[in-house]
Scaffold this motif. Structure first.
Motif, PDB file in Angstrom:
ATOM      1  N   GLY A   1       0.796  -1.213   0.000  1.00 21.41           N
ATOM      2  CA  GLY A   1       0.000   0.000   0.000  1.00 21.41           C
ATOM      3  C   GLY A   1       0.832   1.267   0.000  1.00 21.41           C
ATOM      4  O   GLY A   1       0.299   2.361  -0.219  1.00 21.41           O
ATOM      5  N   GLY A   2       2.113   1.128   0.230  1.00 15.45           N
ATOM      6  CA  GLY A   2       2.994   2.277   0.276  1.00 15.45           C
ATOM      7  C   GLY A   2       3.475   2.711  -1.093  1.00 15.45           C
ATOM      8  O   GLY A   2       3.045   2.181  -2.130  1.00 15.45           O
ATOM      9  N   SER A   3       4.389   3.684  -1.087  1.00 22.78           N
ATOM     10  CA  SER A   3       4.892   4.278  -2.322  1.00 22.78           C
ATOM     11  C   SER A   3       6.409   4.375  -2.298  1.00 22.78           C
ATOM     12  O   SER A   3       7.025   4.478  -1.233  1.00 22.78           O
ATOM     13  CB  SER A   3       4.316   5.685  -2.520  1.00 22.78           C
ATOM     14  N   LEU A   4       6.982   4.329  -3.484  1.00 20.97           N
ATOM     15  CA  LEU A   4       8.395   4.579  -3.682  1.00 20.97           C
ATOM     16  C   LEU A   4       8.581   5.323  -4.991  1.00 20.97           C
ATOM     17  O   LEU A   4       7.764   5.173  -5.917  1.00 20.97           O
ATOM     18  CB  LEU A   4       9.203   3.276  -3.744  1.00 20.97           C
ATOM     19  N   ARG A   5       9.646   6.091  -5.081  1.00 16.28           N
ATOM     20  CA  ARG A   5       9.981   6.771  -6.329  1.00 16.28           C
ATOM     21  C   ARG A   5      11.387   6.368  -6.745  1.00 16.28           C
ATOM     22  O   ARG A   5      12.344   6.624  -6.010  1.00 16.28           O
ATOM     23  CB  ARG A   5       9.908   8.283  -6.152  1.00 16.28           C
ATOM     24  N   LEU A   6      11.484   5.761  -7.894  1.00 21.29           N
ATOM     25  CA  LEU A   6      12.781   5.377  -8.442  1.00 21.29           C
ATOM     26  C   LEU A   6      13.273   6.466  -9.388  1.00 21.29           C
ATOM     27  O   LEU A   6      12.481   7.108 -10.079  1.00 21.29           O
ATOM     28  CB  LEU A   6      12.683   4.061  -9.206  1.00 21.29           C
ATOM     29  N   SER A   7      14.584   6.647  -9.399  1.00 21.58           N
ATOM     30  CA  SER A   7      15.208   7.594 -10.310  1.00 21.58           C
ATOM     31  C   SER A   7      16.286   6.884 -11.115  1.00 21.58           C
ATOM     32  O   SER A   7      16.900   5.929 -10.645  1.00 21.58           O
ATOM     33  CB  SER A   7      15.853   8.743  -9.536  1.00 21.58           C
ATOM     34  N   CYS A   8      16.509   7.376 -12.309  1.00 17.89           N
ATOM     35  CA  CYS A   8      17.556   6.824 -13.167  1.00 17.89           C
ATOM     36  C   CYS A   8      18.200   7.970 -13.923  1.00 17.89           C
ATOM     37  O   CYS A   8      17.513   8.742 -14.593  1.00 17.89           O
ATOM     38  CB  CYS A   8      16.968   5.817 -14.142  1.00 17.89           C
ATOM     39  N   SER A   9      19.507   8.055 -13.820  1.00 21.55           N
ATOM     40  CA  SER A   9      20.237   9.102 -14.527  1.00 21.55           C
ATOM     41  C   SER A   9      21.327   8.484 -15.392  1.00 21.55           C
ATOM     42  O   SER A   9      21.984   7.529 -14.984  1.00 21.55           O
ATOM     43  CB  SER A   9      20.876  10.076 -13.533  1.00 21.55           C
ATOM     44  N   ALA A  10      21.483   9.059 -16.555  1.00 26.02           N
ATOM     45  CA  ALA A  10      22.516   8.593 -17.483  1.00 26.02           C
ATOM     46  C   ALA A  10      23.736   9.485 -17.381  1.00 26.02           C
ATOM     47  O   ALA A  10      23.625  10.700 -17.212  1.00 26.02           O
ATOM     48  CB  ALA A  10      21.986   8.596 -18.907  1.00 26.02           C
ATOM     49  N   SER A  11      24.882   8.873 -17.462  1.00 28.04           N
ATOM     50  CA  SER A  11      26.122   9.636 -17.460  1.00 28.04           C
ATOM     51  C   SER A  11      27.090   9.008 -18.449  1.00 28.04           C
ATOM     52  O   SER A  11      26.854   7.922 -18.980  1.00 28.04           O
ATOM     53  CB  SER A  11      26.750   9.663 -16.068  1.00 28.04           C
ATOM     54  N   GLY A  12      28.167   9.715 -18.697  1.00 29.10           N
ATOM     55  CA  GLY A  12      29.149   9.215 -19.645  1.00 29.10           C
ATOM     56  C   GLY A  12      28.943   9.856 -21.003  1.00 29.10           C
ATOM     57  O   GLY A  12      28.638  11.036 -21.109  1.00 29.10           O
ATOM     58  N   ARG A  13      29.068   9.059 -22.027  1.00 28.64           N
ATOM     59  CA  ARG A  13      28.947   9.573 -23.390  1.00 28.64           C
ATOM     60  C   ARG A  13      27.530  10.093 -23.640  1.00 28.64           C
ATOM     61  O   ARG A  13      26.540   9.465 -23.270  1.00 28.64           O
ATOM     62  CB  ARG A  13      29.297   8.467 -24.377  1.00 28.64           C
ATOM     63  N   THR A  14      27.439  11.223 -24.264  1.00 25.92           N
ATOM     64  CA  THR A  14      26.133  11.809 -24.573  1.00 25.92           C
ATOM     65  C   THR A  14      25.441  10.996 -25.674  1.00 25.92           C
ATOM     66  O   THR A  14      26.086  10.573 -26.636  1.00 25.92           O
ATOM     67  CB  THR A  14      26.300  13.256 -25.047  1.00 25.92           C
ATOM     68  N   PHE A  15      24.168  10.785 -25.486  1.00 24.02           N
ATOM     69  CA  PHE A  15      23.403  10.102 -26.527  1.00 24.02           C
ATOM     70  C   PHE A  15      22.006  10.699 -26.588  1.00 24.02           C
ATOM     71  O   PHE A  15      21.532  11.306 -25.631  1.00 24.02           O
ATOM     72  CB  PHE A  15      23.332   8.589 -26.253  1.00 24.02           C
ATOM     73  N   SER A  16      21.371  10.505 -27.718  1.00 27.19           N
ATOM     74  CA  SER A  16      20.003  10.959 -27.890  1.00 27.19           C
ATOM     75  C   SER A  16      19.072   9.785 -27.638  1.00 27.19           C
ATOM     76  O   SER A  16      19.237   8.710 -28.231  1.00 27.19           O
ATOM     77  CB  SER A  16      19.789  11.499 -29.309  1.00 27.19           C
ATOM     78  N   SER A  17      18.118  10.001 -26.770  1.00 28.87           N
ATOM     79  CA  SER A  17      17.197   8.923 -26.415  1.00 28.87           C
ATOM     80  C   SER A  17      16.010   8.876 -27.364  1.00 28.87           C
ATOM     81  O   SER A  17      15.389   9.900 -27.631  1.00 28.87           O
ATOM     82  CB  SER A  17      16.674   9.115 -24.990  1.00 28.87           C
ATOM     83  N   HIS A  18      15.720   7.674 -27.803  1.00 32.88           N
ATOM     84  CA  HIS A  18      14.441   7.433 -28.484  1.00 32.88           C
ATOM     85  C   HIS A  18      13.379   7.160 -27.417  1.00 32.88           C
ATOM     86  O   HIS A  18      12.242   7.639 -27.502  1.00 32.88           O
ATOM     87  CB  HIS A  18      14.564   6.235 -29.410  1.00 32.88           C
ATOM     88  N   ALA A  19      13.790   6.447 -26.370  1.00 29.93           N
ATOM     89  CA  ALA A  19      12.894   6.150 -25.262  1.00 29.93           C
ATOM     90  C   ALA A  19      13.724   5.754 -24.049  1.00 29.93           C
ATOM     91  O   ALA A  19      14.871   5.316 -24.172  1.00 29.93           O
ATOM     92  CB  ALA A  19      11.932   5.016 -25.616  1.00 29.93           C
TER      93      ALA A  19
END
Length: 119
Positions: A15-33
């Motif tokens: 019944g509780g909540s959590l928030r996940l985070s994700c960060s990219a680092s290193g070589r720059t790239f363009s995300s499609h998704a």
């Protein structure tokens, strides 16, 4: 080299909540998704949610629809997963993934963050 790093996992009661985070680092790239997958003990990795970078379109697995929300800030290759009304069956290692422009599939993966939901 691209690195995806997840954070925000932990132990929560049903019944509780959590928030996940994700960060990219290193070589720059363009995300499609960018998106989230999970793997429960003894099970195969499964899709959870994704967001198309060009227009913000989102898509969810049926089992999390209405409870989880994927989002991103205005800039950068960062993605969040807000998880509400968590259930014990949501217990899994959650992986962030990125599908770079020009790639055929999800080509960058994080190492995962463990989410444990107690009953």
């Amino acid at each position: 080299q691209v690195s995806l790093v997840e954070s925000g996992g932990g132990l929560v009661q049903a019944g509780g909540s959590l928030r996940l985070s994700c960060s990219a680092s290193g070589r720059t790239f363009s995300s499609h998704a960018m998106g989230w997958f999970r793997q429960a003990p003894g099970k195969e990795r499964e899709f959870v949610a994704r967001m198309r970078w060009s227009n913000g379109e989102t898509y969810y697995a049926d089992v999390v629809k209405g409870r989880f929300t994927i989002s991103r800030p205005r800039a950068g290759n960062t993605v969040y997963l807000q998880m509400n009304s968590l259930k014990p069956e949501d217990t899994a290692v959650y992986y962030c993934a990125a599908h770079a422009v020009g790639a055929q599939t999800w080509n960058y993966w994080g190492k995962g963050t463990l989410v444990t939901v107690s009953s």
